[in-house]
Design a protein around this motif. Structure first.
Motif, PDB file in Angstrom:
ATOM      1  N   VAL A 140     -35.850  -3.999 -23.233  1.00 39.86           N
ATOM      2  CA  VAL A 140     -36.069  -2.366 -22.990  1.00 39.86           C
ATOM      3  C   VAL A 140     -35.872  -1.498 -22.140  1.00 39.86           C
ATOM      4  CG1 VAL A 140     -38.148  -1.151 -23.200  1.00 39.86           C
ATOM      5  CG2 VAL A 140     -38.154  -3.295 -24.572  1.00 39.86           C
ATOM      6  N   ASP A 141     -36.104  -2.085 -21.230  1.00 42.93           N
ATOM      7  CA  ASP A 141     -36.151  -1.380 -19.430  1.00 42.93           C
ATOM      8  C   ASP A 141     -33.981  -0.632 -19.469  1.00 42.93           C
ATOM      9  OD1 ASP A 141     -38.473  -1.789 -18.740  1.00 42.93           O
ATOM     10  OD2 ASP A 141     -37.717  -3.279 -17.368  1.00 42.93           O
TER      11      ASP A 141
ATOM     12  N   SER B 159     -36.823  11.184 -27.951  1.00 44.27           N
ATOM     13  CA  SER B 159     -37.112  10.440 -27.027  1.00 44.27           C
ATOM     14  C   SER B 159     -36.961  10.119 -25.705  1.00 44.27           C
ATOM     15  CB  SER B 159     -37.077   8.509 -27.424  1.00 44.27           C
ATOM     16  OG  SER B 159     -35.620   8.680 -27.868  1.00 44.27           O
TER      17      SER B 159
ATOM     18  N   GLY C 157     -37.372  -6.782 -28.315  1.00 48.15           N
ATOM     19  CA  GLY C 157     -37.890  -7.798 -27.245  1.00 48.15           C
ATOM     20  C   GLY C 157     -37.128  -8.746 -26.666  1.00 48.15           C
TER      21      GLY C 157
ATOM     22  N   GLN D 216     -41.454   4.880 -32.385  1.00 46.79           N
ATOM     23  CA  GLN D 216     -41.127   3.054 -33.569  1.00 46.79           C
ATOM     24  C   GLN D 216     -41.888   3.067 -32.918  1.00 46.79           C
ATOM     25  OE1 GLN D 216     -38.528   1.932 -29.505  1.00 46.79           O
ATOM     26  NE2 GLN D 216     -36.665   1.256 -31.425  1.00 46.79           N
TER      27      GLN D 216
ATOM     28  N   ARG E  17     -40.428  -3.935 -33.566  1.00 48.70           N
ATOM     29  CA  ARG E  17     -40.023  -4.468 -31.912  1.00 48.70           C
ATOM     30  C   ARG E  17     -38.628  -4.920 -31.386  1.00 48.70           C
ATOM     31  NH1 ARG E  17     -45.983  -2.521 -29.789  1.00 48.70           N
ATOM     32  NH2 ARG E  17     -45.993  -1.081 -30.078  1.00 48.70           N
TER      33      ARG E  17
ATOM     34  N   GLY F 268     -34.107   0.427 -30.037  1.00 51.49           N
ATOM     35  CA  GLY F 268     -33.753  -0.932 -30.346  1.00 51.49           C
ATOM     36  C   GLY F 268     -34.800  -1.849 -31.228  1.00 51.49           C
ATOM     37  N   GLU F 269     -34.054  -2.243 -31.745  1.00 47.23           N
ATOM     38  CA  GLU F 269     -35.152  -3.059 -32.695  1.00 47.23           C
ATOM     39  C   GLU F 269     -34.910  -4.421 -32.607  1.00 47.23           C
ATOM     40  OE1 GLU F 269     -37.098  -1.635 -34.526  1.00 47.23           O
ATOM     41  OE2 GLU F 269     -36.291   0.005 -34.805  1.00 47.23           O
TER      42      GLU F 269
ATOM     43  N   TYR G  77     -32.104  -0.819 -21.894  1.00 44.82           N
ATOM     44  CA  TYR G  77     -31.419   0.679 -23.032  1.00 44.82           C
ATOM     45  C   TYR G  77     -32.746   1.832 -22.590  1.00 44.82           C
ATOM     46  CZ  TYR G  77     -35.721  -0.209 -26.407  1.00 44.82           C
ATOM     47  OH  TYR G  77     -36.641   0.539 -27.724  1.00 44.82           O
ATOM     48  N   ASN G  78     -33.523   1.263 -22.584  1.00 49.86           N
ATOM     49  CA  ASN G  78     -34.348   2.696 -21.529  1.00 49.86           C
ATOM     50  C   ASN G  78     -33.444   3.481 -20.557  1.00 49.86           C
ATOM     51  OD1 ASN G  78     -36.985   2.850 -23.256  1.00 49.86           O
ATOM     52  ND2 ASN G  78     -38.144   1.816 -22.077  1.00 49.86           N
TER      53      ASN G  78
ATOM     54  N   ASP H 150     -40.014  -4.984 -20.067  1.00 51.35           N
ATOM     55  CA  ASP H 150     -39.009  -5.868 -20.663  1.00 51.35           C
ATOM     56  C   ASP H 150     -37.659  -5.831 -20.471  1.00 51.35           C
ATOM     57  OD1 ASP H 150     -38.613  -7.998 -23.530  1.00 51.35           O
ATOM     58  OD2 ASP H 150     -36.960  -7.060 -23.174  1.00 51.35           O
TER      59      ASP H 150
END
Length: 228
Positions: A101-102, A80, A180, A173, A178, A117-118, A104-105, A98
């Motif tokens: 998400v932003d 990833s 958020g 994933q 998922r 991320g879960e 951890y990216n 999100d």
């Protein structure tokens, strides 16, 4: 805050000697700074374009070698972290998705490390990292429609008691777990190989937790080092 300690199959450890990860469990709090993730992502994209950490490419190369060992083709299905970095190097940036998400990216890009991320509340039992037998269920989307796939036998997967949560170790994933910003129980896994210094792994974890505290100051966070 209860820590999450995933189990690692010894066969996975044999594939990737020296594998280690940070497991970060989060009890969310009200979001007071929804822009923190997007700002971190924009900064991380600029950092990737400007200057890599000295060990970054070696770390991505190590992941590619591990993928080959269990039959994955990293040119088609890279880890990833490499997939994100290729997009940034090609397009110059990534769009905001999100807040969480932003964030951890951004950590994944900045530290050249796969970060998952879960939604921990969607898990059935504890997460674990085994080799697939090929019969597990993986809920995903194709052309926008829900489908169920199965991994290839011998593929490294993240899973719970219900099925696969991430295929090819950290490549894709699933939908069921998922994450958020609306999730109340979050779980992050930052995965590294020996090419990444241990201190850099801890720095990546701190960047994630500090970003989460900026976003939701009341969050409860528990961090655990996992070593294979």
């Amino acid at each position: 805050m209860v820590a999450i300690t995933p189990s690692i199959d010894p066969r996975v450890t044999a594939l990737a000697p020296g594998f280690r990860a940070l497991s970060i469990a989060v009890q969310a709090a009200p979001v007071v700074n929804s822009q923190a993730g997007e700002a971190a992502l924009a900064l991380a994209c600029r950092q990737v374009l400007a200057n890599d950490a000295a060990w970054a490419q070696a770390h991505l190369d190590a992941w590619a070698q591990v993928f080959r060992q269990f039959g994955a083709k990293p040119n088609r299905t890279p880890c990833s972290a490499e997939a994100l970095r290729k997009r940034v190097l090609k397009e110059g940036s990534l769009p905001a998705i999100d807040p969480v998400v932003d964030l951890y990216n951004a950590v994944s890009l900045r530290y050249a490390i796969p970060v998952g991320g879960e939604n921990a509340a969607a898990y059935v039992g504890q997460p674990r990292l085994p080799l697939a037998d090929g019969r597990e269920r993986f809920d995903t989307l194709k052309a926008g429609e829900p489908v169920v796939e199965s991994p290839e036998p011998g593929e490294v997967i993240w899973r719970d008691d219900e099925g696969v949560t991430c295929r090819r170790w950290n490549w894709r994933q699933g939908v069921r777990t998922r994450l958020g910003v609306e999730a109340q129980q979050m779980w992050f896994i930052l995965e590294s190989l020996p090419a990444m210094p241990l201190e850099a792994l801890h720095e990546a974890g701190s960047a994630l937790t500090e970003g989460l505290r900026q976003m939701m100051p009341g969050a409860e966070i528990a961090t655990t080092l996992i070593e294979g």
